[in-house]
Design a protein around this motif. Structure first.
Motif, PDB file in Angstrom:
ATOM      1  N   GLY A  36      89.412  75.940  38.372  1.00 13.95           N
ATOM      2  CA  GLY A  36      89.599  76.154  39.805  1.00 13.95           C
ATOM      3  C   GLY A  36      90.603  75.169  40.366  1.00 13.95           C
ATOM      4  O   GLY A  36      91.290  74.443  39.638  1.00 13.95           O
ATOM      5  N   GLU A  37      90.626  75.141  41.700  1.00 17.45           N
ATOM      6  CA  GLU A  37      91.625  74.334  42.406  1.00 17.45           C
ATOM      7  C   GLU A  37      91.123  72.887  42.603  1.00 17.45           C
ATOM      8  O   GLU A  37      91.715  71.942  42.073  1.00 17.45           O
ATOM      9  CB  GLU A  37      91.837  75.030  43.755  1.00 17.45           C
ATOM     10  N   ALA A  38      90.043  72.751  43.298  1.00 19.77           N
ATOM     11  CA  ALA A  38      89.472  71.437  43.605  1.00 19.77           C
ATOM     12  C   ALA A  38      88.066  71.653  44.147  1.00 19.77           C
ATOM     13  O   ALA A  38      87.767  72.726  44.671  1.00 19.77           O
ATOM     14  CB  ALA A  38      90.322  70.730  44.672  1.00 19.77           C
ATOM     15  N   GLU A  54      80.171  70.795  46.194  1.00 19.51           N
ATOM     16  CA  GLU A  54      80.456  70.295  44.846  1.00 19.51           C
ATOM     17  C   GLU A  54      80.438  68.765  44.830  1.00 19.51           C
ATOM     18  O   GLU A  54      79.953  68.148  43.875  1.00 19.51           O
ATOM     19  CB  GLU A  54      81.828  70.806  44.359  1.00 19.51           C
ATOM     20  N   PRO A  89      81.044  71.139  39.570  1.00 16.97           N
ATOM     21  CA  PRO A  89      82.022  72.136  40.003  1.00 16.97           C
ATOM     22  C   PRO A  89      81.368  73.496  40.265  1.00 16.97           C
ATOM     23  O   PRO A  89      80.381  73.858  39.613  1.00 16.97           O
ATOM     24  CB  PRO A  89      82.977  72.228  38.802  1.00 16.97           C
ATOM     25  N   PHE A  90      81.902  74.209  41.212  1.00 21.16           N
ATOM     26  CA  PHE A  90      81.479  75.596  41.477  1.00 21.16           C
ATOM     27  C   PHE A  90      79.975  75.755  41.681  1.00 21.16           C
ATOM     28  O   PHE A  90      79.320  76.517  40.988  1.00 21.16           O
ATOM     29  CB  PHE A  90      81.973  76.529  40.358  1.00 21.16           C
ATOM     30  N   ALA A  97      81.591  78.938  46.225  1.00 18.36           N
ATOM     31  CA  ALA A  97      82.347  79.358  45.044  1.00 18.36           C
ATOM     32  C   ALA A  97      81.430  79.604  43.850  1.00 18.36           C
ATOM     33  O   ALA A  97      81.766  80.366  42.946  1.00 18.36           O
ATOM     34  CB  ALA A  97      83.403  78.316  44.680  1.00 18.36           C
ATOM     35  N   ASN A 138      88.114  71.858  37.359  1.00 20.95           N
ATOM     36  CA  ASN A 138      89.118  72.030  38.407  1.00 20.95           C
ATOM     37  C   ASN A 138      90.360  71.233  38.056  1.00 20.95           C
ATOM     38  O   ASN A 138      90.275  70.257  37.312  1.00 20.95           O
ATOM     39  CB  ASN A 138      88.573  71.501  39.742  1.00 20.95           C
ATOM     40  N   HIS A 159      91.803  83.801  43.089  1.00 24.88           N
ATOM     41  CA  HIS A 159      90.669  82.940  43.433  1.00 24.88           C
ATOM     42  C   HIS A 159      89.638  83.798  44.173  1.00 24.88           C
ATOM     43  O   HIS A 159      90.002  84.491  45.130  1.00 24.88           O
ATOM     44  CB  HIS A 159      91.133  81.779  44.327  1.00 24.88           C
TER      45      HIS A 159
HETATM   46  N1  URA Z   1      84.706  74.841  44.120  1.00 24.45           N
HETATM   47  C1  URA Z   1      85.267  74.381  42.996  1.00 24.45           C
HETATM   48  O1  URA Z   1      84.646  73.618  42.247  1.00 24.45           O
HETATM   49  N2  URA Z   1      86.529  74.788  42.735  1.00 24.45           N
HETATM   50  C2  URA Z   1      87.239  75.637  43.533  1.00 24.45           C
HETATM   51  O2  URA Z   1      88.373  75.975  43.210  1.00 24.45           O
HETATM   52  C3  URA Z   1      86.604  76.078  44.707  1.00 24.45           C
HETATM   53  C4  URA Z   1      85.340  75.652  44.976  1.00 24.45           C
END
Ligand code: URA
Length: 194
Positions: free
Chosen positions: A42-44, A49, A55-56, A60, A82, A165
């Motif tokens: 993913g992006e960030a 999170e 993550p996620f 998300a 990410n 995304h």
């Molecule tokens: N949460 C994440 O961990 N990554 C994303 O890209 C979006 C939400």
């Protein structure tokens, strides 16, 4: 200590002093770190999170669950990470802290670590979600609209499959059938390589 744990320890040492006085914890990757069928990038991380340091797991995470159910996979089957491992934020018009896209400096700081992470995890394929991880691993001129749903070569030396995304589908509902068709393409490709 595994190679991945050693990498993450090095990351903590590197990033901790960069933003003195600011609370910018790293949200590191998790899941099957030993040659998994997929590494999702993913992006960030967002707010949830960072709270959970995983993550996620916020909004998300719901999207991720839908992806996994379409793929007939479990979260622990794959590795999830990410590009940027801090939450990039700014202050919105109402004074609230909100997410923003990672900037050039953040990307330049984190991409080399992502490359090391991929080299250690050795996934069979990378799945990028949205433009940020796609551009980070291929070419900043490439956009998701041009190459979603296809396998590409990338700098990490692992086949890369680009998906929109899932959050972008919330804003552009017309992308839903496109996204679903792309996930099906990915699923069939993985079944054919088994
Ligand atoms: N949460 C994440 O961990 N990554 C994303 O890209 C979006 C939400």
């Amino acid at each position: 200590m595994t190679q991945l744990q050693a990498l993450y320890a090095d990351m903590q040492k590197f990033f901790h002093p960069l933003w003195p006085g600011e609370d910018k914890p790293l949200v590191l990757g998790e899941g099957n770190a030993f040659n998994p069928p997929l590494m999702l990038i993913g992006e960030a991380p967002g707010e949830t999170e960072v709270i959970k340091r995983r993550p996620f797991v916020g909004k998300a995470g719901k999207n991720l669950d839908e992806f996994l159910s379409m793929m007939e996979m479990k979260r622990e089957d794959i590795f999830i990470s990410n590009v940027v491992k801090i939450r990039p934020t700014d202050i919105g018009p109402t004074g609230r802290t909100r997410n923003r896209a990672p900037n050039k400096e953040e990307l330049a700081l984190f991409i080399p670590w992502l490359m090391k992470e991929i080299a250690i995890v050795q996934p069979k394929a990378l799945v990028t979600l949205g433009n940020v991880p796609l551009k980070a691993l291929t070419d900043p001129k490439i956009t998701i609209g041009d190459c979603h749903g296809t396998f590409m070569d990338c700098q990490a030396g692992v086949p890369l499959f680009a998906l929109y995304h899932p959050a972008s589908i919330i804003y552009r509902r017309a992308l839903m059938p496109v996204y679903q068709a792309d996930v099906l393409t990915l699923k069939e490709a993985l079944q054919n390589t088994k």
